[in-house]
Design a protein around this motif. Structure first.
Motif, mmCIF file in Angstrom:
data_model
loop_
_atom_site.group_PDB
_atom_site.id
_atom_site.type_symbol
_atom_site.label_atom_id
_atom_site.label_comp_id
_atom_site.label_asym_id
_atom_site.label_seq_id
_atom_site.Cartn_x
_atom_site.Cartn_y
_atom_site.Cartn_z
ATOM 1 N N TYR A 30 13.783 -28.376 79.222
ATOM 2 C CA TYR A 30 14.727 -28.998 80.155
ATOM 3 C C TYR A 30 15.916 -29.585 79.396
ATOM 4 O O TYR A 30 15.749 -30.204 78.340
ATOM 5 C CB TYR A 30 14.010 -30.095 80.950
ATOM 6 C CG TYR A 30 14.865 -30.754 81.988
ATOM 7 C CD1 TYR A 30 15.204 -30.097 83.157
ATOM 8 C CD2 TYR A 30 15.357 -32.032 81.795
ATOM 9 C CE1 TYR A 30 15.994 -30.694 84.115
ATOM 10 C CE2 TYR A 30 16.150 -32.639 82.742
ATOM 11 C CZ TYR A 30 16.468 -31.962 83.895
ATOM 12 O OH TYR A 30 17.263 -32.561 84.828
ATOM 13 N N CYS A 93 30.600 -30.056 87.977
ATOM 14 C CA CYS A 93 29.474 -29.238 88.437
ATOM 15 C C CYS A 93 28.182 -29.886 87.927
ATOM 16 O O CYS A 93 27.907 -29.848 86.731
ATOM 17 C CB CYS A 93 29.607 -27.813 87.906
ATOM 18 S SG CYS A 93 28.294 -26.716 88.465
ATOM 19 N N PRO A 94 27.387 -30.514 88.812
ATOM 20 C CA PRO A 94 26.184 -31.218 88.359
ATOM 21 C C PRO A 94 25.160 -30.321 87.682
ATOM 22 O O PRO A 94 24.394 -30.781 86.840
ATOM 23 C CB PRO A 94 25.598 -31.808 89.644
ATOM 24 C CG PRO A 94 26.693 -31.806 90.632
ATOM 25 C CD PRO A 94 27.598 -30.687 90.252
ATOM 26 N N SER A 95 25.139 -29.048 88.012
ATOM 27 C CA SER A 95 24.123 -28.161 87.456
ATOM 28 C C SER A 95 24.525 -27.510 86.140
ATOM 29 O O SER A 95 23.684 -26.944 85.460
ATOM 30 C CB SER A 95 23.772 -27.072 88.467
ATOM 31 O OG SER A 95 24.915 -26.296 88.758
ATOM 32 N N ASP A 96 25.812 -27.583 85.772
ATOM 33 C CA ASP A 96 26.265 -26.921 84.544
ATOM 34 C C ASP A 96 27.477 -27.658 83.975
ATOM 35 O O ASP A 96 28.590 -27.500 84.470
ATOM 36 C CB ASP A 96 26.610 -25.462 84.841
ATOM 37 C CG ASP A 96 27.011 -24.694 83.601
ATOM 38 O OD1 ASP A 96 26.734 -25.158 82.472
ATOM 39 O OD2 ASP A 96 27.619 -23.623 83.758
ATOM 40 N N GLY A 123 28.063 -23.022 94.493
ATOM 41 C CA GLY A 123 27.130 -24.143 94.545
ATOM 42 C C GLY A 123 27.850 -25.451 94.785
ATOM 43 O O GLY A 123 28.981 -25.490 95.278
#
Length: 146
Positions: A30, A93-96, A123
Motif C-alpha cells: 500500500y 487527484c486523491p487516488s494518484d 474519476g
C-alpha cells in the motif's frame, strides 16, 4: 489420523500466523504517501486560509465550478462583482498524486475560464481555486467526477 485438541490448537495457530504474514505482506504493498509533504507549514497557514473562506462566503455571487455535459470541458464562472482576477487552480487527484497539476486563473472577458479535461484521468478530482480580486484573497474547493 485422529483429530484431538492438540491438533486443533496447532491448526488454529498455523492459520493465525499465516493470516498475520499475509496482512503484513499486503500492508507493504500500500502507498502510504502523505496528502501534502509540507503538512506542518500548511497547518501554520490555516488562519490565512480561513480568512479566504470568509471572504468567499461574503460575496453576493459565488464562484461556480461545473463540468459541461460532455465532461470534456470544465467551466469556472467567477463573480461579476470582482475584477482584476489572479491566482491558481489546483487539480488534486486523491487516488494518484502524480496526476496533480496547477493552472493560473485567467478568465476570459466574460468572467468564465474554460479548461479542457478530455486528457485527465477519469474519476474523482478536487478542484481547489485560490484566487484574488480587488485586493482580497478568496478560496473555493469542490469535488467533481470526470
Amino acid at each position: 489420523m485422529k483429530f484431538n485438541w492438540g491438533t486443533g490448537i496447532a491448526i488454529f495457530f498455523s492459520v493465525f500466523v499465516l493470516s498475520l504474514v499475509y496482512q503484513v505482506y499486503r500492508s507493504t504493498q500500500y502507498d502510504h504517501s502523505l496528502v501534502s509533504d509540507q503538512y506542518y507549514a500548511d497547518d501554520l497557514r490555516y488562519q490565512e486560509h480561513y480568512n479566504k473562506l470568509v471572504n468567499a462566503q461574503q460575496l453576493e455571487e459565488d464562484l461556480k465550478i461545473q463540468p459541461l455535459a460532455d465532461k470534456a470541458t470544465l467551466e469556472l464562472h467567477f463573480p461579476r462583482q470582482v475584477s482584476a482576477l489572479g491566482g491558481e487552480i489546483y487539480f488534486f487527484c486523491p487516488s494518484d498524486q502524480s496526476s496533480d497539476f496547477r493552472l493560473p486563473v485567467e478568465p476570459m472577458g466574460d468572467g468564465i475560464q474554460r479548461i479542457p479535461t478530455e486528457e485527465l484521468r477519469r474519476g474523482l478530482w478536487k478542484i481547489k481555486v485560490d484566487w484574488t480580486g480587488d485586493g482580497k484573497a478568496y478560496y473555493k474547493e469542490q469535488d467533481i467526477r470526470l
